[in-house]
Write a protein that holds these residues in place. Structure first.
Motif, PDB file in Angstrom:
ATOM      1  N   VAL A   1       8.448 100.304 -18.376  1.00  0.00           N
ATOM      2  CA  VAL A   1       8.621  99.951 -16.969  1.00  0.00           C
ATOM      3  C   VAL A   1      10.083 100.115 -16.563  1.00  0.00           C
ATOM      4  O   VAL A   1      10.385 100.528 -15.447  1.00  0.00           O
TER       5      VAL A   1
ATOM      6  N   TRP B   1      10.788 103.574 -15.431  1.00  0.00           N
ATOM      7  CA  TRP B   1      10.257 103.813 -14.084  1.00  0.00           C
ATOM      8  C   TRP B   1      11.188 103.214 -13.031  1.00  0.00           C
ATOM      9  O   TRP B   1      11.457 103.826 -12.001  1.00  0.00           O
ATOM     10  N   ALA B   2      11.657 101.999 -13.300  1.00  0.00           N
ATOM     11  CA  ALA B   2      12.534 101.311 -12.349  1.00  0.00           C
ATOM     12  C   ALA B   2      13.802 102.129 -12.084  1.00  0.00           C
ATOM     13  O   ALA B   2      14.245 102.255 -10.939  1.00  0.00           O
TER      14      ALA B   2
ATOM     15  N   LEU C   1       4.213 107.219 -10.539  1.00  0.00           N
ATOM     16  CA  LEU C   1       4.037 105.799 -10.861  1.00  0.00           C
ATOM     17  C   LEU C   1       2.613 105.340 -10.538  1.00  0.00           C
ATOM     18  O   LEU C   1       1.998 104.605 -11.312  1.00  0.00           O
TER      19      LEU C   1
ATOM     20  N   LEU D   1       9.608  96.315 -12.418  1.00  0.00           N
ATOM     21  CA  LEU D   1       8.927  97.264 -11.543  1.00  0.00           C
ATOM     22  C   LEU D   1       9.305  97.009 -10.079  1.00  0.00           C
ATOM     23  O   LEU D   1       9.626  97.941  -9.339  1.00  0.00           O
TER      24      LEU D   1
END
Length: 263
Positions: A10, A13-14, A32, A55
């Motif tokens: 995660v 992704w952040a 995502l 997230l």
């Protein structure tokens, strides 16, 4: 995709969502959605509270960089719609709760220019919480959990005034937008939530809850299917509670009288 294969955590992704590059952020967001969908279908795909916060930090920064109003509106809607990707109810509830947790942490850093899009995000998230409940037939246990989540999150004493006031303002409009034929018992639960918050609330929050939610319901302006006897009973119950502040008790009694006049 190869892009998604390289994104195992995660946190990664952040970072992608918080990129300064507009195209990179757009690509990350589209990927995502697929990643959340795939992960939530796995038995071991449960997100932890810490992962949800990471997230949301990425999603918040993604919105932070969005300048054009049209882009902001589309992004707020897309972010709020992510709740529907979580197949497990507890995960959907944790996702929405983490939003308010993260916003509370970031609230004092939000400048005046970015406040409007943050308020829009709050409105969209609240709206999709109602849409999520509607899609599941307003299941009683889910509605109860969502109301508790609102009370412990945006309406908690730790929550910033701006968050509390804005959620209070948008609850009823977003509910009626989600379902004009919302079941009467859901309305009663929303009234109960409002009364619970009002019991110890400051004057500003009481005023917004009264003007934006309780008055329109009691006066029959918002919805026709309101069970006035049940609403009156909830108002009286909270007016009689020892912990309800005196000034707020008067407001609840006044609303109860108006409710009785409407029956």
């Amino acid at each position: 995709s190869k892009f998604e294969e390289g994104m195992s955590s995660v946190g990664q992704w952040a970072l992608k969502l918080a990129s300064n590059d507009t195209k990179a952020r757009g690509k990350a967001f589209k990927s995502l959605e697929r990643w959340i969908n795939a992960r939530s279908e796995r038995e071991d795909g449960v997100f932890t509270e810490d992962e949800f916060l990471k997230l949301w930090k990425g999603l918040f920064m993604c919105l932070w960089h969005a300048d054009k109003p049209v882009v902001q509106e589309e992004l707020c809607t897309a972010i709020a719609n992510l709740i529907h990707l979580f197949l497990r109810v507890d995960q959907a509830l944790s996702f929405s709760a983490a939003c308010f947790n993260l916003l509370q942490r970031e609230w004092l850093k939000i400048d005046r220019l970015r406040l409007d899009k943050t308020y829009l995000l709050i409105r969209r998230v609240v709206g999709q919480c109602f849409q999520y409940m509607k899609a599941r037939g307003w299941q009683e246990s889910l509605v109860d959990k969502m109301m508790r989540s609102f009370e412990r999150g945006p309406f908690s004493e730790e929550s910033s005034v701006g968050i509390r006031l804005h959620v209070a303002e948008v609850l009823l409009p977003e509910l009626t937008s989600a379902d004009a034929q919302v079941p009467s018992d859901v309305i009663v639960k929303l009234v109960s939530l409002s009364c619970s918050v009002m019991a110890s609330a400051d004057a500003a929050l009481v005023q917004v809850l009264e003007r934006s939610l309780l008055e329109p319901l009691v006066c029959g302006q918002a919805l026709q299917q309101v069970d006035m006897l049940a609403v009156s009973s909830v108002l009286l119950r909270w007016a009689l509670k020892r912990e309800t502040l005196g000034r707020n008790r008067k407001v609840l009694y006044s609303l109860k009288r108006r409710c009785e006049c409407a029956t």
